[in-house]
Write a protein that holds these residues in place. Structure first.
Motif: not given
Length: 254
Positions: A149, A245, A241-243, A249
């Motif tokens: 991420s 987190d 990066t769309s995972t 996050s």
């Protein structure tokens, strides 16, 4: 920010040092051992603490005071001489987010360390799920991560007892980024060159765990299972990066 992890074994702290005393042990040049035994139980405790300190910082000199007044303790002459040439670069390297592990091999008084390394990025959700198992029995751990991420960020890992700190601490070195290479310590440049990968570059995971009778397989297996699979890797940067987190996050996409 902190969040409770599975089984109540661990809390994750983002941006706050979990235990400053642990950091002092990791970076000290000399560690003072309590010279008073006060019985067999006290001696066993002191020897265990000394073994733990040696695992955490194998380069430090353990000094045991010989008098009742610790202020009277005499340090070896080599430690009170003017600083050697290059000492500034050595300290600068220790402040880098990417460093070499500093631990002893083997076990002393039951204290041992487990080193885990991997080249692929970690899936943040699977890593969060694995923390309760990985950190059980760990007294101290330190290293750096590559989270899918956060593909451009070095994420430092630092734990003391039940508290784990994760922090975005700068960027990975990229091929051709001369200014970035010049800005880091000589030791980090050497490490980056040594571990350089044609696809991953400097990116890699490396953590040292220290505790009592740690089981290497119990630590390494769940971490390996948290790495991206071939299918996940094939999604590329946009897919990584769309995972979601849960570790770094606040709920917003990176």
């Amino acid at each position: 920010m902190s969040s409770a992890m599975p089984k109540g074994l661990l809390s994750v702290v983002v941006g706050n040092t979990p235990d400053a005393r642990g950091a002092v042990v990791n970076h000290a040049r000399v560690l003072d051992r309590d010279g008073q035994d006060h019985g067999a139980g006290r001696k066993t405790h002191r020897d265990g603490v000394a073994a733990l300190a040696s695992q955490l910082n194998s380069d430090a000199l353990l000094v045991r005071p010989t008098g009742l007044d610790e202020a009277e303790m005499e340090l070896p002459p080599s430690l009170i001489q003017p600083a050697a040439r290059g000492i500034a670069d050595e300290w600068r390297a220790q402040l880098e987010p990417v460093t070499m592990p500093r631990s002893r091999r083997g076990s002393d008084q039951g204290v041992n360390s487990v080193l885990w390394r991997a080249r692929r990025p970690l899936h943040p959700e699977r890593l969060a799920d694995a923390l309760g198992t990985v950190m059980c029995g760990v007294v101290r751990s330190r290293g750096h991560l590559w989270l899918s991420s956060r593909p451009d960020s070095v994420v430092t890992w630092c734990s003391a007892g039940p508290h784990l700190e994760l922090r975005e601490a700068g960027s990975w070195l990229e091929a051709g980024a001369r200014h970035a290479w010049d800005a880091v310590s000589p030791q980090r440049r050497t490490l980056a060159s040594w571990f350089w990968h044609d696809y991953y570059g400097e990116r890699r995971n490396e953590i040292t765990f220290t505790g009592i009778d740690l089981d290497a397989q119990r630590i390494r297996s769940p971490l390996a299972a948290a790495l991206l699979t071939d299918a996940e890797l094939s999604l590329g940067r946009d897919g990584w990066t769309s995972t979601p987190d849960p570790l770094l996050s606040d709920g917003d996409p990176p």
